[in-house]
Write a protein that holds these residues in place. Sequence first.
Motif, PDB file in Angstrom:
ATOM      1  N   VAL A  33       0.817  -1.217   0.000  1.00  0.00           N
ATOM      2  CA  VAL A  33       0.000   0.000   0.000  1.00  0.00           C
ATOM      3  C   VAL A  33       0.852   1.270   0.000  1.00  0.00           C
ATOM      4  O   VAL A  33       0.336   2.347   0.298  1.00  0.00           O
ATOM      5  N   TYR A  36      -0.505   4.058  -1.897  1.00  0.00           N
ATOM      6  CA  TYR A  36      -1.839   4.450  -1.454  1.00  0.00           C
ATOM      7  C   TYR A  36      -1.821   5.231  -0.136  1.00  0.00           C
ATOM      8  O   TYR A  36      -2.840   5.778   0.283  1.00  0.00           O
ATOM      9  N   HIS A  40      -5.144   7.339   1.426  1.00  0.00           N
ATOM     10  CA  HIS A  40      -5.998   6.646   2.392  1.00  0.00           C
ATOM     11  C   HIS A  40      -6.820   7.664   3.188  1.00  0.00           C
ATOM     12  O   HIS A  40      -6.260   8.572   3.797  1.00  0.00           O
ATOM     13  N   ASP A  44      -2.168   8.114   6.569  1.00  0.00           N
ATOM     14  CA  ASP A  44      -1.136   7.098   6.404  1.00  0.00           C
ATOM     15  C   ASP A  44      -0.752   6.441   7.723  1.00  0.00           C
ATOM     16  O   ASP A  44      -0.316   5.291   7.757  1.00  0.00           O
ATOM     17  N   LEU A  47      -2.422   3.046   8.298  1.00  0.00           N
ATOM     18  CA  LEU A  47      -1.814   1.938   7.553  1.00  0.00           C
ATOM     19  C   LEU A  47      -0.458   1.567   8.130  1.00  0.00           C
ATOM     20  O   LEU A  47      -0.126   0.389   8.242  1.00  0.00           O
ATOM     21  N   HIS A  64     -15.059  -0.909   6.311  1.00  0.00           N
ATOM     22  CA  HIS A  64     -14.762  -0.471   4.947  1.00  0.00           C
ATOM     23  C   HIS A  64     -15.896  -0.830   3.988  1.00  0.00           C
ATOM     24  O   HIS A  64     -16.550  -1.863   4.130  1.00  0.00           O
ATOM     25  N   ALA A  68     -14.108   0.058  -1.261  1.00  0.00           N
ATOM     26  CA  ALA A  68     -12.782   0.002  -0.643  1.00  0.00           C
ATOM     27  C   ALA A  68     -12.215  -1.406  -0.765  1.00  0.00           C
ATOM     28  O   ALA A  68     -11.022  -1.589  -1.044  1.00  0.00           O
TER      29      ALA A  68
END
Length: 134
Positions: A33, A36, A40, A44, A47, A64, A68
């Motif tokens: 990810v 991404y 997000h 971040d 994640l 989600h 998603a």
Amino acid sequence: MPTLTRLYSMQEAAQHNTGEDCWVVIDGKVYNVTSYLDEHPGGDDILLAATGKDATDDFEDAGHSKSARELMQEYCIGELDPSAMAFPQLEIYSTEQSTDPLKKIMGVTTQYWVVPVAIAGISLVAGVLYLRTK
């Protein structure tokens, strides 16, 4: 023709835990990810906090959407290797225990510096209070 899926160990996936190289594991699949992180919606840091562990529960708890979940497929790079599942390492402690109370106290004071510092601090406060009463 079926596509070949790359298998990763959890230890290998956990090594990718920075903003420049971020992988997460959800439902036995490994996702890169990194690209991404900035997109997000939760930021971040969410994640990055999910790296190094199975983040399935965190992902499900966030609720989600279907879109998603579909978007995730773009970032899937493989699956966890079921044969390389990590077992927690056991810590082995000595069953020998000293019956000498002085050795027990000395073990505690050398292991934890707080005890001697607390004793010195209490002594200092008691001394100051004693001198004020005179």
